[in-house]
Scaffold this motif. Sequence first.
Motif, PDB file in Angstrom:
ATOM      1  N   SER A   1      -3.353  -0.764  12.287  1.00  0.00           N
ATOM      2  CA  SER A   1      -2.821   0.050  11.012  1.00  0.00           C
ATOM      3  C   SER A   1      -1.795  -1.053  10.438  1.00  0.00           C
ATOM      4  CB  SER A   1      -1.941   1.144  12.000  1.00  0.00           C
ATOM      5  OG  SER A   1      -1.474   1.999  10.916  1.00  0.00           O
ATOM      6  N   GLY A   2      -1.951  -0.891   9.067  1.00  0.00           N
ATOM      7  CA  GLY A   2      -1.047  -1.479   8.054  1.00  0.00           C
ATOM      8  C   GLY A   2      -1.433  -3.014   7.769  1.00  0.00           C
ATOM      9  N   SER A   3      -2.628  -3.205   8.427  1.00  0.00           N
ATOM     10  CA  SER A   3      -3.246  -4.575   8.016  1.00  0.00           C
ATOM     11  C   SER A   3      -3.800  -4.744   6.566  1.00  0.00           C
ATOM     12  CB  SER A   3      -4.278  -4.931   9.138  1.00  0.00           C
ATOM     13  OG  SER A   3      -5.427  -4.262   8.997  1.00  0.00           O
ATOM     14  N   GLY A   4      -4.045  -3.624   5.864  1.00  0.00           N
ATOM     15  CA  GLY A   4      -4.523  -3.817   4.384  1.00  0.00           C
ATOM     16  C   GLY A   4      -5.896  -3.153   4.089  1.00  0.00           C
ATOM     17  N   LYS A   5      -6.469  -2.590   5.393  1.00  0.00           N
ATOM     18  CA  LYS A   5      -7.944  -2.411   5.080  1.00  0.00           C
ATOM     19  C   LYS A   5      -8.079  -1.193   3.768  1.00  0.00           C
ATOM     20  CE  LYS A   5      -8.043  -0.128   9.368  1.00  0.00           C
ATOM     21  NZ  LYS A   5      -6.277  -0.720   9.787  1.00  0.00           N
ATOM     22  N   SER A   6      -7.134  -0.216   3.708  1.00  0.00           N
ATOM     23  CA  SER A   6      -7.070   0.668   2.696  1.00  0.00           C
ATOM     24  C   SER A   6      -6.926   0.024   1.458  1.00  0.00           C
ATOM     25  CB  SER A   6      -6.391   1.794   2.923  1.00  0.00           C
ATOM     26  OG  SER A   6      -6.571   2.664   4.188  1.00  0.00           O
ATOM     27  N   THR A   7      -6.221  -0.845   1.375  1.00  0.00           N
ATOM     28  CA  THR A   7      -5.853  -1.585   0.260  1.00  0.00           C
ATOM     29  C   THR A   7      -7.162  -2.316  -0.309  1.00  0.00           C
ATOM     30  OG1 THR A   7      -3.646  -1.766   0.855  1.00  0.00           O
ATOM     31  CG2 THR A   7      -4.413  -3.336  -0.973  1.00  0.00           C
ATOM     32  N   ILE A   8      -7.921  -2.906   0.589  1.00  0.00           N
ATOM     33  CA  ILE A   8      -8.924  -3.899   0.162  1.00  0.00           C
ATOM     34  C   ILE A   8      -9.955  -2.886  -0.442  1.00  0.00           C
ATOM     35  CG2 ILE A   8     -11.142  -4.934   1.150  1.00  0.00           C
ATOM     36  CD1 ILE A   8      -9.291  -6.228   3.303  1.00  0.00           C
TER      37      ILE A   8
HETATM   38  P1  ADP Z   1      -4.213  -0.034   6.678  1.00  0.00           P
HETATM   39  O1  ADP Z   1      -5.181   0.667   5.703  1.00  0.00           O
HETATM   40  O2  ADP Z   1      -4.999  -1.220   7.135  1.00  0.00           O
HETATM   41  O3  ADP Z   1      -3.505   0.552   7.355  1.00  0.00           O
HETATM   42  P2  ADP Z   1      -2.783  -0.353   3.973  1.00  0.00           P
HETATM   43  O4  ADP Z   1      -3.902  -1.002   3.305  1.00  0.00           O
HETATM   44  O5  ADP Z   1      -2.762   1.203   3.835  1.00  0.00           O
HETATM   45  O6  ADP Z   1      -3.169  -0.706   5.523  1.00  0.00           O
HETATM   46  O7  ADP Z   1      -1.550  -0.854   3.946  1.00  0.00           O
HETATM   47  C1  ADP Z   1      -0.644  -1.940   4.428  1.00  0.00           C
HETATM   48  C2  ADP Z   1       0.590  -2.052   3.981  1.00  0.00           C
HETATM   49  O8  ADP Z   1       0.636  -2.296   2.614  1.00  0.00           O
HETATM   50  C3  ADP Z   1       1.288  -0.527   4.400  1.00  0.00           C
HETATM   51  O9  ADP Z   1       1.974  -0.915   5.575  1.00  0.00           O
HETATM   52  C4  ADP Z   1       2.405  -0.857   3.317  1.00  0.00           C
HETATM   53  O10 ADP Z   1       3.600  -1.233   3.775  1.00  0.00           O
HETATM   54  C5  ADP Z   1       2.023  -1.539   2.098  1.00  0.00           C
HETATM   55  N1  ADP Z   1       1.523  -0.744   1.186  1.00  0.00           N
HETATM   56  C6  ADP Z   1       0.220  -0.272   0.828  1.00  0.00           C
HETATM   57  N2  ADP Z   1       0.446   0.383  -0.437  1.00  0.00           N
HETATM   58  C7  ADP Z   1       1.425   0.411  -0.823  1.00  0.00           C
HETATM   59  C8  ADP Z   1       2.003   0.827  -1.990  1.00  0.00           C
HETATM   60  N3  ADP Z   1       1.547   1.480  -3.082  1.00  0.00           N
HETATM   61  N4  ADP Z   1       3.154   0.443  -2.293  1.00  0.00           N
HETATM   62  C9  ADP Z   1       3.806  -0.488  -1.533  1.00  0.00           C
HETATM   63  N5  ADP Z   1       3.413  -0.706  -0.563  1.00  0.00           N
HETATM   64  C10 ADP Z   1       2.385  -0.441  -0.026  1.00  0.00           C
END
Ligand code: ADP
Length: 342
Positions: free
Chosen positions: A36-43
Amino acid sequence: MLTLTSITKSYESKPLLKGISFSVAPGEVVCLLGASGSGKSTILRIIAGLEEAESGEVAWEGVSLMGQPTHQRRFGLMFQDYALFPHLSVFENVAFGLKMQKNQPQRTPSALRKKGFLGVLRGLGGLKDSDSRVRECLEMVHLTGFEHRRVTELSGGEQQRVALARALAPNPRLLMLDEPLGALDRALKESLLDELRRILRGAGIPAIYVTHDQQEAFTLADRIILLRDGQITQAGTPAEVFANPADGWVASFLGLGNVIRPGEGSGALNAEGLDIYKTILLRPQAELVADGGTVQGVVADVVFAGEVFRVELQNGWYFYVSESPRVGESVQLRVLRVEYLP
Ligand code: ADP
Ligand code: MG
């Protein structure tokens, strides 16, 4: 088909993605696995065009998608909170995804004024086609007969299948699923995993499935991509990753056995014949012996696991054996596979 090249992204000048490159082949199910928090959703958001990468490129069949709006990418998305419309029926929920997509090219005020919402739909292939596509998708997820039910009357698993049907309805060229089973309990998760695998294979649509659960990844994936500290630490088929974990972190994260780093494990480990200056992976298959075992310890817990017993020692190490020791007993175990990791 889909290719990511050296994608980077930071939030508040903290680097999250430090050069992510991978591709997805036709019909392939890729699992993006990371804590969790590794950036998966961001990708996923970057692939969908909901978020911009700082550098790097997303391309489809060699053509860059950078700058192309989300709705033109024809990617289907399904999130953990399915975001179904509670006031609509199952049928209407699935039809919604289809309508939005079909309506997109002509969603101009003038077209709407002239023909009305339904008119625009009819002009784009007709409601009849939409209807049969909705029914087809409901059949795919085994919800035929549920058309007129309210989504609020469904179980969590059924709602999850409605969301999947909705994502499949517009026939996306890529499906992205972000921890879709995260909110469900373990037993339901396991039965749905099998079903999801069958549906994804059956649909033949390439998919990226995001999860932090290694068991889900091993069950579903054609290929696993392991994310750690903003980088890909390992990629391969589940069997390849299982057989050759890249390092101790991967082996621990995937729960492949007991990882013993140099200088650890003294006391429990019979060092004779072992190179204790390397990282050791004790695969969990073992047998109880009277003496001369690889490992000794006190039994903390025993769980019956079908063909075998899962034995946990007081130091946290676990093994699978065919006969059950007693909790509190001092035992010796001969470990059948000892490996060294980089
Ligand atoms: P995962 O899906 O692997 O849990 P995320 O991609 O959701 O990880 O997010 C990883 C980290 O990036 C989060 O812990 C958060 O701190 C940061 N983050 C994600 N989106 C934003 C945003 N819009 N603004 C600031 N920080 C963000
Ligand atoms: Mg996430």
